[in-house]
Design a protein around this motif. Sequence first.
Motif, mmCIF file in Angstrom:
data_model
loop_
_atom_site.group_PDB
_atom_site.id
_atom_site.type_symbol
_atom_site.label_atom_id
_atom_site.label_comp_id
_atom_site.label_asym_id
_atom_site.label_seq_id
_atom_site.Cartn_x
_atom_site.Cartn_y
_atom_site.Cartn_z
ATOM 1 N N TYR A 104 0.818 -1.214 0.000
ATOM 2 C CA TYR A 104 0.000 0.000 0.000
ATOM 3 C C TYR A 104 0.856 1.270 0.000
ATOM 4 O O TYR A 104 0.437 2.305 -0.519
ATOM 5 C CB TYR A 104 -0.979 0.002 1.175
ATOM 6 N N GLU A 105 2.052 1.190 0.552
ATOM 7 C CA GLU A 105 2.924 2.374 0.514
ATOM 8 C C GLU A 105 3.397 2.642 -0.913
ATOM 9 O O GLU A 105 3.511 3.796 -1.328
ATOM 10 C CB GLU A 105 4.115 2.199 1.460
ATOM 11 N N ALA A 106 3.666 1.585 -1.670
ATOM 12 C CA ALA A 106 4.021 1.768 -3.084
ATOM 13 C C ALA A 106 2.845 2.379 -3.838
ATOM 14 O O ALA A 106 3.022 3.265 -4.677
ATOM 15 C CB ALA A 106 4.418 0.426 -3.707
ATOM 16 N N PHE A 107 1.647 1.911 -3.521
ATOM 17 C CA PHE A 107 0.455 2.485 -4.149
ATOM 18 C C PHE A 107 0.348 3.974 -3.842
ATOM 19 O O PHE A 107 0.062 4.783 -4.733
ATOM 20 C CB PHE A 107 -0.796 1.759 -3.662
ATOM 21 N N LYS A 108 0.592 4.344 -2.605
ATOM 22 C CA LYS A 108 0.512 5.754 -2.218
ATOM 23 C C LYS A 108 1.573 6.600 -2.923
ATOM 24 O O LYS A 108 1.368 7.799 -3.148
ATOM 25 C CB LYS A 108 0.649 5.890 -0.698
ATOM 26 N N ARG A 109 2.693 5.980 -3.267
ATOM 27 C CA ARG A 109 3.748 6.693 -4.002
ATOM 28 C C ARG A 109 3.468 6.774 -5.488
ATOM 29 O O ARG A 109 4.253 7.345 -6.249
ATOM 30 C CB ARG A 109 5.106 6.008 -3.781
ATOM 31 N N GLY A 110 2.390 6.149 -5.927
ATOM 32 C CA GLY A 110 2.049 6.178 -7.341
ATOM 33 C C GLY A 110 2.624 5.029 -8.144
ATOM 34 O O GLY A 110 2.535 5.037 -9.382
ATOM 35 N N GLU A 111 3.191 4.012 -7.471
ATOM 36 C CA GLU A 111 3.787 2.874 -8.177
ATOM 37 C C GLU A 111 2.701 1.836 -8.469
ATOM 38 O O GLU A 111 2.703 0.706 -7.974
ATOM 39 C CB GLU A 111 4.917 2.283 -7.338
ATOM 40 N N VAL A 112 1.776 2.253 -9.316
ATOM 41 C CA VAL A 112 0.580 1.449 -9.581
ATOM 42 C C VAL A 112 0.911 0.154 -10.311
ATOM 43 O O VAL A 112 0.312 -0.887 -10.036
ATOM 44 C CB VAL A 112 -0.448 2.283 -10.369
ATOM 45 N N GLU A 113 1.868 0.197 -11.222
ATOM 46 C CA GLU A 113 2.207 -1.016 -11.982
ATOM 47 C C GLU A 113 2.765 -2.102 -11.067
ATOM 48 O O GLU A 113 2.489 -3.288 -11.268
ATOM 49 C CB GLU A 113 3.200 -0.688 -13.101
ATOM 50 N N LEU A 114 3.547 -1.698 -10.072
ATOM 51 C CA LEU A 114 4.071 -2.665 -9.104
ATOM 52 C C LEU A 114 2.919 -3.356 -8.386
ATOM 53 O O LEU A 114 2.916 -4.583 -8.228
ATOM 54 C CB LEU A 114 4.980 -1.953 -8.107
ATOM 55 N N VAL A 115 1.945 -2.567 -7.963
ATOM 56 C CA VAL A 115 0.802 -3.123 -7.241
ATOM 57 C C VAL A 115 -0.027 -4.014 -8.160
ATOM 58 O O VAL A 115 -0.455 -5.106 -7.768
ATOM 59 C CB VAL A 115 -0.052 -1.999 -6.638
ATOM 60 N N LYS A 116 -0.245 -3.580 -9.386
ATOM 61 C CA LYS A 116 -0.989 -4.402 -10.337
ATOM 62 C C LYS A 116 -0.317 -5.752 -10.522
ATOM 63 O O LYS A 116 -0.981 -6.799 -10.554
ATOM 64 C CB LYS A 116 -1.085 -3.693 -11.692
ATOM 65 N N ASP A 117 1.013 -5.738 -10.630
ATOM 66 C CA ASP A 117 1.755 -6.972 -10.878
ATOM 67 C C ASP A 117 1.644 -7.928 -9.703
ATOM 68 O O ASP A 117 1.429 -9.132 -9.882
ATOM 69 C CB ASP A 117 3.227 -6.638 -11.153
ATOM 70 N N GLU A 118 1.783 -7.401 -8.483
ATOM 71 C CA GLU A 118 1.719 -8.320 -7.345
ATOM 72 C C GLU A 118 0.313 -8.870 -7.131
ATOM 73 O O GLU A 118 0.146 -10.037 -6.771
ATOM 74 C CB GLU A 118 2.267 -7.676 -6.074
ATOM 75 N N VAL A 119 -0.698 -8.045 -7.359
ATOM 76 C CA VAL A 119 -2.065 -8.543 -7.221
ATOM 77 C C VAL A 119 -2.346 -9.616 -8.268
ATOM 78 O O VAL A 119 -2.954 -10.654 -7.978
ATOM 79 C CB VAL A 119 -3.081 -7.391 -7.320
ATOM 80 N N LEU A 120 -1.889 -9.395 -9.483
ATOM 81 C CA LEU A 120 -2.102 -10.377 -10.539
ATOM 82 C C LEU A 120 -1.382 -11.682 -10.223
ATOM 83 O O LEU A 120 -1.973 -12.770 -10.263
ATOM 84 C CB LEU A 120 -1.619 -9.821 -11.874
ATOM 85 N N GLN A 121 -0.095 -11.599 -9.885
ATOM 86 C CA GLN A 121 0.685 -12.813 -9.652
ATOM 87 C C GLN A 121 0.220 -13.560 -8.398
ATOM 88 O O GLN A 121 0.127 -14.796 -8.398
ATOM 89 C CB GLN A 121 2.173 -12.475 -9.535
ATOM 90 N N GLY A 122 -0.059 -12.829 -7.330
ATOM 91 C CA GLY A 122 -0.513 -13.474 -6.108
ATOM 92 C C GLY A 122 -1.855 -14.154 -6.287
ATOM 93 O O GLY A 122 -2.076 -15.273 -5.812
ATOM 94 N N THR A 123 -2.748 -13.487 -6.998
ATOM 95 C CA THR A 123 -4.067 -14.065 -7.242
ATOM 96 C C THR A 123 -3.962 -15.275 -8.168
ATOM 97 O O THR A 123 -4.635 -16.300 -7.943
ATOM 98 C CB THR A 123 -5.008 -13.008 -7.843
ATOM 99 N N GLN A 124 -3.137 -15.183 -9.189
ATOM 100 C CA GLN A 124 -2.942 -16.319 -10.088
ATOM 101 C C GLN A 124 -2.456 -17.549 -9.333
ATOM 102 O O GLN A 124 -2.969 -18.652 -9.528
ATOM 103 C CB GLN A 124 -1.928 -15.961 -11.179
ATOM 104 N N LEU A 125 -1.481 -17.353 -8.452
ATOM 105 C CA LEU A 125 -0.950 -18.482 -7.691
ATOM 106 C C LEU A 125 -2.039 -19.094 -6.816
ATOM 107 O O LEU A 125 -2.258 -20.309 -6.832
ATOM 108 C CB LEU A 125 0.223 -18.038 -6.813
#
Length: 247
Positions: A104-125
């Motif tokens: 969430y701190e990365a999200f607050k910094r505007g690092e949206v692609e990082l958050v998108k990637d982890e949500v996608l990969q974690g959910t896929q697993l």
Amino acid sequence: MELRSYLDSTYLKTNQQANLSEEENLVKARFFIEEAIKEQFKLIMIRPDRVTLAKKMILEANSNLLIGTVIGFHEGRLAIADKLIEAHQAIANGVDDLDFVVNYEAFKRGEVELVKDEVLQGTQLGLSKHKVVKWIIEVAALTDTQIKELTTLIKEIVLQNFEESHYASVFVKSSTGFYVTENNKPNGATVSSVKIMLENAFPLPVKAAGGVRNFEEAKEMIQLGVQRIGTSGAKSIVDGATSNSGY
């Protein structure tokens, strides 16, 4: 109202946080697992190093209790590669639910692609292994606008990448219970934060974690629409008492 099917009984303190020895804290973890089995709660939420113990106890009791654990706990800063390693190990140990702390701190910094990637990969697993996945957004660290935006982001990733039949297995979850707030402000689920999550997560389910300490508060959350409640005071809640736990 039967609350037990909504309750994820939770014990996540380390030895240091509990101010207990390793042996004493193990006894406490066992107590929570035994209580959850006896009370027939939905799930026991414990740290990754307790999953094997919980699995053994549940099998010995011939119980249907589910096991959940936390990934990237509690600040969510681990790289997705490290979160996936934790998740793989928990799956191997017999976990049912994977509760990832989103960065969430990365999200607050505007690092949206990082958050998108982890949500996608974690959910896929998780979904590939037939597990329930929950994304903890830490509402106490976010503004109302950020709660809305992060909840919506998680929803959009799931809707864009997974079949409708999987939606019910991916939750947006409010809190870790370990975020330190200023001026004694709530660090868990509140009615206002949960309403924002519910409005923006649908059709994904929502878990209200932390801050629910008695029957009336639990009933209110369920009536709002949450499908799970995380609490370290599950027994007090079903007994009609008020929990004095910090989560």
